[in-house]
Design an enzyme around this catalytic site. Structure first.
Site, PDB file in Angstrom:
ATOM      1  N   GLU A 265       9.073  -6.329   1.804  1.00 18.70           N
ATOM      2  CA  GLU A 265       7.890  -5.692   1.204  1.00 18.70           C
ATOM      3  C   GLU A 265       7.421  -6.622   0.093  1.00 18.70           C
ATOM      4  O   GLU A 265       7.954  -6.614  -1.008  1.00 18.70           O
ATOM      5  CB  GLU A 265       8.253  -4.312   0.631  1.00 18.70           C
ATOM      6  CG  GLU A 265       8.706  -3.296   1.663  1.00 18.70           C
ATOM      7  CD  GLU A 265       7.569  -2.739   2.511  1.00 18.70           C
ATOM      8  OE1 GLU A 265       6.389  -3.061   2.233  1.00 18.70           O
ATOM      9  OE2 GLU A 265       7.870  -1.991   3.458  1.00 18.70           O
ATOM     10  N   CYS A 299       1.943  -3.126  -5.706  1.00 12.70           N
ATOM     11  CA  CYS A 299       1.571  -4.044  -4.621  1.00 12.70           C
ATOM     12  C   CYS A 299       0.340  -3.511  -3.879  1.00 12.70           C
ATOM     13  O   CYS A 299      -0.365  -4.266  -3.219  1.00 12.70           O
ATOM     14  CB  CYS A 299       2.738  -4.276  -3.669  1.00 12.70           C
ATOM     15  SG  CYS A 299       3.579  -2.777  -3.213  1.00 12.70           S
TER      16      CYS A 299
END
Length: 507
Positions: A265, A299
């Site tokens: 990720e 993010c």
């Protein structure tokens, strides 16, 4: 030495002024370097932590390997019950843990509490999942044969998490890994060790109450050296890494060299597209949360705002007005919308980033400066810039929003897809033909594709993750659990003949 008055709540979640930072074989220890955890709002020391040494790591891994033999043989619904108890233990400490997330990471208190709530929700999700780890029966072409899929535990899952979600990302991984029958080895972010310890303390308490080996959940505070040990360790079947694309690539290479599995990720560079028929008020509120929430350190933060030329100025004027009213300050104070950046280094990156933006033709419409204080505060910033500027392709981890104009949907989708990252994306429109183009094969190339909601704030029920330089991993809901197990295709012959597949006749 005791805690300052406002930090006394930390003793309620098992923390002291100096803390051993490794939970190894059911015991707290630490023989590595001593580090200080700093409050990003004033850069004062909250408490100290003794990090892991190589010896701590090795002892922890030996015990974890032994414990995995016990844990994987426990029936999945029983493992689910342990995770249910972890969820209940977290509920009892929700406000204290949320306050710690806010104090140590710097996100505002409602976000800190929300982050811990996300793990509680993951526990609930995983409890249900523990009775649904279903395989398939597959029709066999051979008479008196049964073919089926069987899912078994991987053994040990390594979880390396980042400072921006110092415990939620652990929850996405650990809740699923545990019900799937794998032990968990966690290395929390080096700058949020108190959260790592407090979370581990709660999980350890549940294991202890159930007379299970503490080593089922093994935890280390430490830096890149411990991360490298995890990446290289062939006892760890899957490494789930959250962080930058640059470091993620190094982790993937190391894990691949030993034929381990990797779940990545990595960076995001999310865009919101506002079409000419959009609900402008809804879009402005969404952009504010997506770009300013967590001080732009998610993010999934919206970094690029693409406005249709016909509504460009009206949206921009409203957004600039809203930005000027954002309350900046102590993240623990009611009403604060923007807390500090996480570290002094993050503040320096912001200053450097603004210089680069200006050098590439970016025009600052609001913000763009550091706020003079003891903490790491910066102004929420809006920049007019060309989508072709190289800086737009990078992820500046702070509250900086690039605004650009487009004429057609095709152009907007091309701009959305033009960056190396592919995590989250959103479009504001009411037209079905645009919505279905956007979510289709010629639309957004991201793992998360939204309509009329922000790019951030994903629910746990869907698989979370992205494409391209975001790494391709998927965590939390849907069938993400399959990454945490190994699949066997089993064929059982219950007859007395040996018919071969494809009708082959042999001897």
């Amino acid at each position: 030495m005791g805690f300052a008055k406002e930090h006394r709540f930390l003793s309620e979640i098992g923390l002291g002024p100096r803390n051993p930072g490794c939970y190894v074989n059911g015991i707290w220890r630490g023989s590595g370097p001593v580090v200080a955890s700093l409050n990003p709002a004033d850069n004062q020391v909250i408490a100290e932590v003794v990090e892991a040494s190589v010896e701590d790591y090795e002892e922890g891994m030996k015990a974890c390997s032994d414990a995995s033999q016990i844990w994987m043989q426990l029936p999945a619904p029983k493992r689910g019950d342990i995770v249910r108890q972890i969820g209940d233990a977290l509920r009892a400490k929700l406000l204290h843990l949320g306050r710690l997330v806010s104090l140590e990471m710097g996100k505002i208190l409602p976000e800190g509490i929300g982050e811990v709530q996300e793990i509680i929700d993951m526990c609930d999700f995983a409890v249900g999942l523990s009775r649904q780890l279903n395989g398939s029966i597959i029709p066999s072409e051979r008479p008196n044969h049964l073919m089926m899929e069987v899912w078994n535990p991987l053994g040990i899952v390594g979880v390396i998490t980042s400072f921006n979600f110092p415990c939620a990302v652990l929850g996405w991984n650990a809740c699923i890994a545990l019900v799937c029958g794998s032990c968990v080895v966690w290395k929390g972010a080096p700058t949020t060790p108190l959260i790592t310890i407090a979370m581990t303390e709660i999980i350890a308490g549940v294991l202890e109450n159930n007379n299970l080996p503490g080593a089922i959940f093994t935890s280390f505070c430490g830096g890149a050296d411990i991360g490298q040990l995890i990446a290289r360790d062939s006892r760890i079947s899957l490494v789930s890494f959250t962080g930058s694309s640059k470091v993620g690539l190094m982790v993937q290479k190391t894990v691949n060299e030993r034929f381990g599995k990797c779940l990545l990720e990595l960076s995001g560079n999310s865009a919101i597209i506002v079409m000419d028929d959009a609900d402008v008020q809804l879009a402005v509120r969404s952009v504010l949360f997506a770009a300013v929430g967590t001080a732009g350190q998610r993010c999934t933060t919206c970094r690029r705002l693409l406005l249709h030329e016909s509504i460009y100025q009206s949206v921009l004027d409203q957004l600039v007005g809203v930005y000027k009213q954002v309350k900046i300050g102590d993240p623990l104070e009611k009403g604060t919308l923007l807390g500090p950046l996480h570290t002094a280094a993050s503040k320096e990156n912001f200053v450097h980033g603004i210089e680069v933006i200006k050098s590439q033709g970016g025009k600052i419409l609001v913000g763009g400066s550091v706020i003079k204080s003891e903490g790491n505060f910066v102004q929420p910033t809006i920049v007019e810039i060309s989508p072709d500027a190289p800086v737009v392709k990078e992820e500046l981890f702070g509250p900086v929003l690039y605004v650009m104009k487009f004429q057609t949907l095709k152009e907007a989708i091309e701009i959305n897809n033009s960056v190396p990252q592919g995590l989250s994306s959103s479009i504001f429109t009411h037209r079905p033909e645009i919505i279905f183009k956007w979510i289709g094969p010629l639309g957004s190339d991201c793992g998360i594709v939204n309509v009329n909601i922000p790019t951030n704030g994903a629910e746990i029920g869907g698989a979370f993750g992205g494409e391209k330089a975001t790494g391709g991993g998927r965590e939390a809901g849907s069938d993400s659990w399959k990454q945490y197990m190994r699949r066997s295709t089993c064929t059982i012959n219950y007859g007395s003949e040996l018919p071969l597949a494809q009708g082959i006749n042999f001897g």
